[in-house]
Design a protein around this motif. Sequence first.
Motif, PDB file in Angstrom:
ATOM      1  N   GLU A  16       0.851  -1.185   0.000  1.00  0.00           N
ATOM      2  CA  GLU A  16       0.000   0.000   0.000  1.00  0.00           C
ATOM      3  C   GLU A  16       0.894   1.245   0.000  1.00  0.00           C
ATOM      4  N   PRO A  17       0.774   2.087  -1.009  1.00  0.00           N
ATOM      5  CA  PRO A  17       1.588   3.313  -1.060  1.00  0.00           C
ATOM      6  C   PRO A  17       1.133   4.305   0.018  1.00  0.00           C
ATOM      7  N   PRO A  18       1.977   5.262   0.328  1.00  0.00           N
ATOM      8  CA  PRO A  18       3.286   5.479  -0.279  1.00  0.00           C
ATOM      9  C   PRO A  18       4.360   4.638   0.406  1.00  0.00           C
ATOM     10  N   TYR A  19       5.384   4.329  -0.355  1.00  0.00           N
ATOM     11  CA  TYR A  19       6.612   3.732   0.157  1.00  0.00           C
ATOM     12  C   TYR A  19       7.719   4.148  -0.789  1.00  0.00           C
ATOM     13  N   TYR A  20       8.932   3.742  -0.515  1.00  0.00           N
ATOM     14  CA  TYR A  20      10.079   4.201  -1.292  1.00  0.00           C
ATOM     15  C   TYR A  20      10.808   3.040  -1.951  1.00  0.00           C
ATOM     16  N   VAL A  21      11.415   3.332  -3.095  1.00  0.00           N
ATOM     17  CA  VAL A  21      12.272   2.355  -3.764  1.00  0.00           C
ATOM     18  C   VAL A  21      13.630   2.991  -4.033  1.00  0.00           C
ATOM     19  N   ALA A  22      14.651   2.170  -3.925  1.00  0.00           N
ATOM     20  CA  ALA A  22      16.000   2.548  -4.330  1.00  0.00           C
ATOM     21  C   ALA A  22      16.378   1.580  -5.442  1.00  0.00           C
ATOM     22  N   VAL A  23      16.621   2.120  -6.637  1.00  0.00           N
ATOM     23  CA  VAL A  23      16.955   1.303  -7.805  1.00  0.00           C
ATOM     24  C   VAL A  23      18.444   1.479  -8.081  1.00  0.00           C
ATOM     25  N   PHE A  24      19.196   0.403  -7.875  1.00  0.00           N
ATOM     26  CA  PHE A  24      20.643   0.410  -8.070  1.00  0.00           C
ATOM     27  C   PHE A  24      20.951  -0.407  -9.321  1.00  0.00           C
ATOM     28  N   THR A  25      21.506   0.244 -10.338  1.00  0.00           N
ATOM     29  CA  THR A  25      21.846  -0.400 -11.597  1.00  0.00           C
ATOM     30  C   THR A  25      23.351  -0.304 -11.775  1.00  0.00           C
ATOM     31  N   ALA A  26      24.012  -1.445 -12.014  1.00  0.00           N
ATOM     32  CA  ALA A  26      25.471  -1.441 -12.030  1.00  0.00           C
ATOM     33  C   ALA A  26      26.046  -2.360 -13.097  1.00  0.00           C
ATOM     34  N   LEU A  27      27.214  -1.981 -13.541  1.00  0.00           N
ATOM     35  CA  LEU A  27      28.046  -2.817 -14.396  1.00  0.00           C
ATOM     36  C   LEU A  27      29.297  -3.107 -13.584  1.00  0.00           C
ATOM     37  N   ARG A  28      29.567  -4.376 -13.334  1.00  0.00           N
ATOM     38  CA  ARG A  28      30.675  -4.753 -12.457  1.00  0.00           C
ATOM     39  C   ARG A  28      31.987  -4.916 -13.226  1.00  0.00           C
ATOM     40  N   THR A  29      33.074  -4.843 -12.479  1.00  0.00           N
ATOM     41  CA  THR A  29      34.407  -5.053 -13.023  1.00  0.00           C
ATOM     42  C   THR A  29      34.683  -6.548 -13.142  1.00  0.00           C
ATOM     43  N   GLU A  30      35.803  -6.880 -13.753  1.00  0.00           N
ATOM     44  CA  GLU A  30      36.190  -8.297 -13.878  1.00  0.00           C
ATOM     45  C   GLU A  30      36.565  -8.892 -12.519  1.00  0.00           C
ATOM     46  N   ASP A  31      37.300  -8.149 -11.691  1.00  0.00           N
ATOM     47  CA  ASP A  31      37.752  -8.662 -10.393  1.00  0.00           C
ATOM     48  C   ASP A  31      36.632  -8.514  -9.370  1.00  0.00           C
ATOM     49  N   GLN A  32      36.070  -9.629  -8.966  1.00  0.00           N
ATOM     50  CA  GLN A  32      34.973  -9.631  -8.007  1.00  0.00           C
ATOM     51  C   GLN A  32      35.371 -10.281  -6.684  1.00  0.00           C
ATOM     52  N   SER A  33      36.669 -10.245  -6.371  1.00  0.00           N
ATOM     53  CA  SER A  33      37.177 -10.840  -5.132  1.00  0.00           C
ATOM     54  C   SER A  33      36.465 -10.240  -3.923  1.00  0.00           C
ATOM     55  N   GLY A  34      35.816 -11.099  -3.148  1.00  0.00           N
ATOM     56  CA  GLY A  34      35.138 -10.664  -1.935  1.00  0.00           C
ATOM     57  C   GLY A  34      33.735 -10.123  -2.152  1.00  0.00           C
ATOM     58  N   TYR A  35      33.308  -9.977  -3.404  1.00  0.00           N
ATOM     59  CA  TYR A  35      31.992  -9.391  -3.674  1.00  0.00           C
ATOM     60  C   TYR A  35      30.853 -10.263  -3.131  1.00  0.00           C
ATOM     61  N   SER A  36      30.884 -11.550  -3.417  1.00  0.00           N
ATOM     62  CA  SER A  36      29.783 -12.438  -3.008  1.00  0.00           C
ATOM     63  C   SER A  36      29.568 -12.410  -1.505  1.00  0.00           C
ATOM     64  N   GLU A  37      30.648 -12.458  -0.743  1.00  0.00           N
ATOM     65  CA  GLU A  37      30.534 -12.448   0.713  1.00  0.00           C
ATOM     66  C   GLU A  37      29.964 -11.120   1.207  1.00  0.00           C
ATOM     67  N   THR A  38      30.463 -10.026   0.645  1.00  0.00           N
ATOM     68  CA  THR A  38      29.970  -8.708   1.057  1.00  0.00           C
ATOM     69  C   THR A  38      28.516  -8.520   0.652  1.00  0.00           C
ATOM     70  N   ASN A  39      28.168  -8.966  -0.551  1.00  0.00           N
ATOM     71  CA  ASN A  39      26.790  -8.853  -1.017  1.00  0.00           C
ATOM     72  C   ASN A  39      25.841  -9.637  -0.098  1.00  0.00           C
ATOM     73  N   ALA A  40      26.224 -10.843   0.264  1.00  0.00           N
ATOM     74  CA  ALA A  40      25.393 -11.652   1.162  1.00  0.00           C
ATOM     75  C   ALA A  40      25.243 -10.963   2.515  1.00  0.00           C
ATOM     76  N   ARG A  41      26.318 -10.378   3.014  1.00  0.00           N
ATOM     77  CA  ARG A  41      26.263  -9.658   4.299  1.00  0.00           C
ATOM     78  C   ARG A  41      25.318  -8.454   4.200  1.00  0.00           C
ATOM     79  N   MET A  42      25.388  -7.710   3.083  1.00  0.00           N
ATOM     80  CA  MET A  42      24.514  -6.547   2.910  1.00  0.00           C
ATOM     81  C   MET A  42      23.052  -6.982   2.839  1.00  0.00           C
ATOM     82  N   GLU A  43      22.780  -8.097   2.167  1.00  0.00           N
ATOM     83  CA  GLU A  43      21.398  -8.597   2.096  1.00  0.00           C
ATOM     84  C   GLU A  43      20.886  -8.986   3.480  1.00  0.00           C
TER      85      GLU A  43
END
Length: 126
Positions: A16-43
């Motif tokens: 039921e509005p109102p509420y807010y959205v944050a839309v994050f659109t990204a293009l990642r680099t080749e080196d993703q060292s540590g990304y999966s762990e940090t992403n899981a922590r942020m979630e």
Amino acid sequence: MSDHPELPVVPVEAYEPPYYVAVFTALRTEDQSGYSETNARMEDLVKEVPGFLGMDHAQTPGGLGITVAYFRDADALTQWRSDAEHRAAQNRGRAEWYQRYTLHVAKVERSHGFVRTQLPQNPTAG
């Protein structure tokens, strides 16, 4: 972008509005060292924010990722934006994981959903 393929693929429900959205659109680099762990922590961390409603993710074959996070009110969004661990992850993202990104924040004024309850009949079957 979620690295949790075992979760069911369903969109966040219409609230039921109102509420807010944050839309994050990204293009990642080749080196993703540590990304999966940090992403899981942020979630996990964002789920602790009072007023967090959910998150949708999508990724194109070309590598463009989109995350839409839903928040009940501006205070919830501000709490997430100012979280120290989230800020540190943002800094690391700019330094290592993202070639480019955009962030759009919007107030939702209209929202609805649809769920199919049965499969459509096939008029050519017989």
